[in-house]
Design an enzyme around this catalytic site. Structure first.
Site, PDB file in Angstrom:
ATOM      1  N   PRO A 147       6.229 -28.453 -14.038  1.00 45.81           N
ATOM      2  CG  PRO A 147       6.596 -30.746 -14.173  1.00 45.81           C
ATOM      3  CD  PRO A 147       6.680 -29.488 -14.978  1.00 45.81           C
ATOM      4  CG  ASN A 148       6.004 -30.779  -8.693  1.00 47.63           C
ATOM      5  OD1 ASN A 148       4.883 -30.973  -8.235  1.00 47.63           O
ATOM      6  ND2 ASN A 148       6.692 -31.738  -9.296  1.00 47.63           N
ATOM      7  NE  ARG A 166       8.066 -30.918   0.470  1.00 46.38           N
ATOM      8  CZ  ARG A 166       8.198 -31.549  -0.708  1.00 46.38           C
ATOM      9  NH1 ARG A 166       7.312 -31.362  -1.656  1.00 46.38           N
ATOM     10  NH2 ARG A 166       9.204 -32.345  -0.934  1.00 46.38           N
ATOM     11  CE1 TYR A 190      14.363 -26.905  -7.173  1.00 48.12           C
ATOM     12  CE2 TYR A 190      13.641 -28.057  -5.192  1.00 48.12           C
ATOM     13  CZ  TYR A 190      14.096 -28.088  -6.496  1.00 48.12           C
ATOM     14  OH  TYR A 190      14.281 -29.280  -7.132  1.00 48.12           O
ATOM     15  CG  ASN A 197      12.629 -24.037 -14.361  1.00 48.48           C
ATOM     16  OD1 ASN A 197      12.851 -25.231 -14.596  1.00 48.48           O
ATOM     17  ND2 ASN A 197      12.820 -23.508 -13.163  1.00 48.48           N
ATOM     18  CB  ALA A 231      10.416 -33.121 -13.221  1.00 45.24           C
ATOM     19  CG  HIS A 266      15.701 -33.685 -15.731  1.00 41.11           C
ATOM     20  ND1 HIS A 266      16.798 -32.884 -15.982  1.00 41.11           N
ATOM     21  CD2 HIS A 266      15.097 -33.142 -14.628  1.00 41.11           C
ATOM     22  CE1 HIS A 266      16.861 -31.921 -15.049  1.00 41.11           C
ATOM     23  NE2 HIS A 266      15.837 -32.053 -14.239  1.00 41.11           N
ATOM     24  CG  ASP A 282       9.760 -33.915 -30.916  1.00 33.29           C
ATOM     25  OD1 ASP A 282      10.996 -33.841 -31.093  1.00 33.29           O
ATOM     26  OD2 ASP A 282       9.150 -34.999 -30.892  1.00 33.29           O
ATOM     27  CD  GLU A 313      17.828 -26.386 -20.121  1.00 34.34           C
ATOM     28  OE1 GLU A 313      18.397 -26.530 -21.231  1.00 34.34           O
ATOM     29  OE2 GLU A 313      17.823 -27.246 -19.241  1.00 34.34           O
ATOM     30  CG  HIS A 318      17.277 -25.620 -14.837  1.00 33.73           C
ATOM     31  ND1 HIS A 318      16.105 -26.339 -14.825  1.00 33.73           N
ATOM     32  CD2 HIS A 318      17.859 -25.843 -16.036  1.00 33.73           C
ATOM     33  CE1 HIS A 318      15.995 -26.983 -15.982  1.00 33.73           C
ATOM     34  NE2 HIS A 318      17.038 -26.695 -16.733  1.00 33.73           N
ATOM     35  CB  ILE A 319      15.584 -22.440  -9.179  1.00 32.36           C
ATOM     36  CG1 ILE A 319      14.375 -21.687  -9.745  1.00 32.36           C
ATOM     37  CG2 ILE A 319      15.907 -22.004  -7.747  1.00 32.36           C
ATOM     38  CD1 ILE A 319      13.048 -22.073  -9.110  1.00 32.36           C
ATOM     39  NE  ARG A 361      19.025 -30.596  -7.342  1.00 33.48           N
ATOM     40  CZ  ARG A 361      17.709 -30.388  -7.316  1.00 33.48           C
ATOM     41  NH1 ARG A 361      17.184 -29.444  -8.073  1.00 33.48           N
ATOM     42  NH2 ARG A 361      16.928 -31.117  -6.537  1.00 33.48           N
ATOM     43  NE  ARG A 401      16.865 -33.362  -9.023  1.00 35.92           N
ATOM     44  CZ  ARG A 401      15.539 -33.422  -8.928  1.00 35.92           C
ATOM     45  NH1 ARG A 401      14.771 -32.853  -9.822  1.00 35.92           N
ATOM     46  NH2 ARG A 401      14.973 -34.053  -7.914  1.00 35.92           N
TER      47      ARG A 401
END
Ligand code: CA2
Length: 149
Positions: free
Chosen positions: A11-12, A19, A24, A76, A79, A82, A89, A100, A102-103, A109, A113
């Site tokens: 998501p996002n 932004r 990011y 990735n 959210a 977490h 599963d 996995e 992440h940026i 953080r 997170r």
């Protein structure tokens, strides 16, 4: 036939570049997809790039990877990293390699997170290198197993 990998985004991430560029970066998700596809082309890998804001759709995409016997998933989960036992599963059922990404460096953080459900099943985690995190994961998969995924 080319080995196929799925690159799954949560998501996002579809709003990247709009932004918080300090956190990011200024690239948007389309830029990251283009970079990943370019790298995969060079390494003779085939990649499917997917993003959803909906947890169940991410679970369905992992099921699709299971059904199609896909070699590896780069994820990735944003959210959902977490929070999502459902994604954990689904990944547990996947027999291929999970990386996995992440940026940002999630460990530097907020405390919430720093926990990842995905890490419990991940072969490895790459976090904090911006869009390079994705490219490093692709490189790793290429180098694995005598340069085969
Ligand atoms: O660092 C990462 O890659 C994250 O997975 C990104 C997620 C965040 O929830 C994770 O803790 C770490 C957030 C993606 C939010 O994307 C944005 C898009 C536009 C503007 C701001 C954030």
């Amino acid at each position: 036939m080319k080995d196929k990998i799925y690159i799954i985004n949560g998501p996002n991430l579809n709003k990247l570049g709009i932004r918080e560029p300090d956190k990011y970066g200024s690239l948007n998700l389309q830029d990251i997809e283009d970079m990943c596809k370019n790298k995969c082309d060079k390494l003779n890998l085939s990649c499917v790039f997917f993003q959803s804001n909906i947890e169940g759709e991410i679970v369905n995409k992992i099921h699709d990877a299971i059904d199609k016997n896909i070699k590896a998933i780069i994820i990735n989960a944003a959210a959902y990293t977490h929070t999502s036992i459902a994604i954990l599963d689904a990944l547990k059922m996947f027999k291929g390699i999970v990386i996995e990404v992440h940026i940002t460096n999630i460990h530097a953080r907020e405390e919430f997170r720093q926990q990842s459900f995905i890490s419990k099943v991940a072969h490895g985690v790459i976090a904090g290198f911006g869009e390079e995190s994705y490219l490093m994961a692709i490189d790793y998969l290429f180098n694995l197993n005598n340069k085969k995924v």
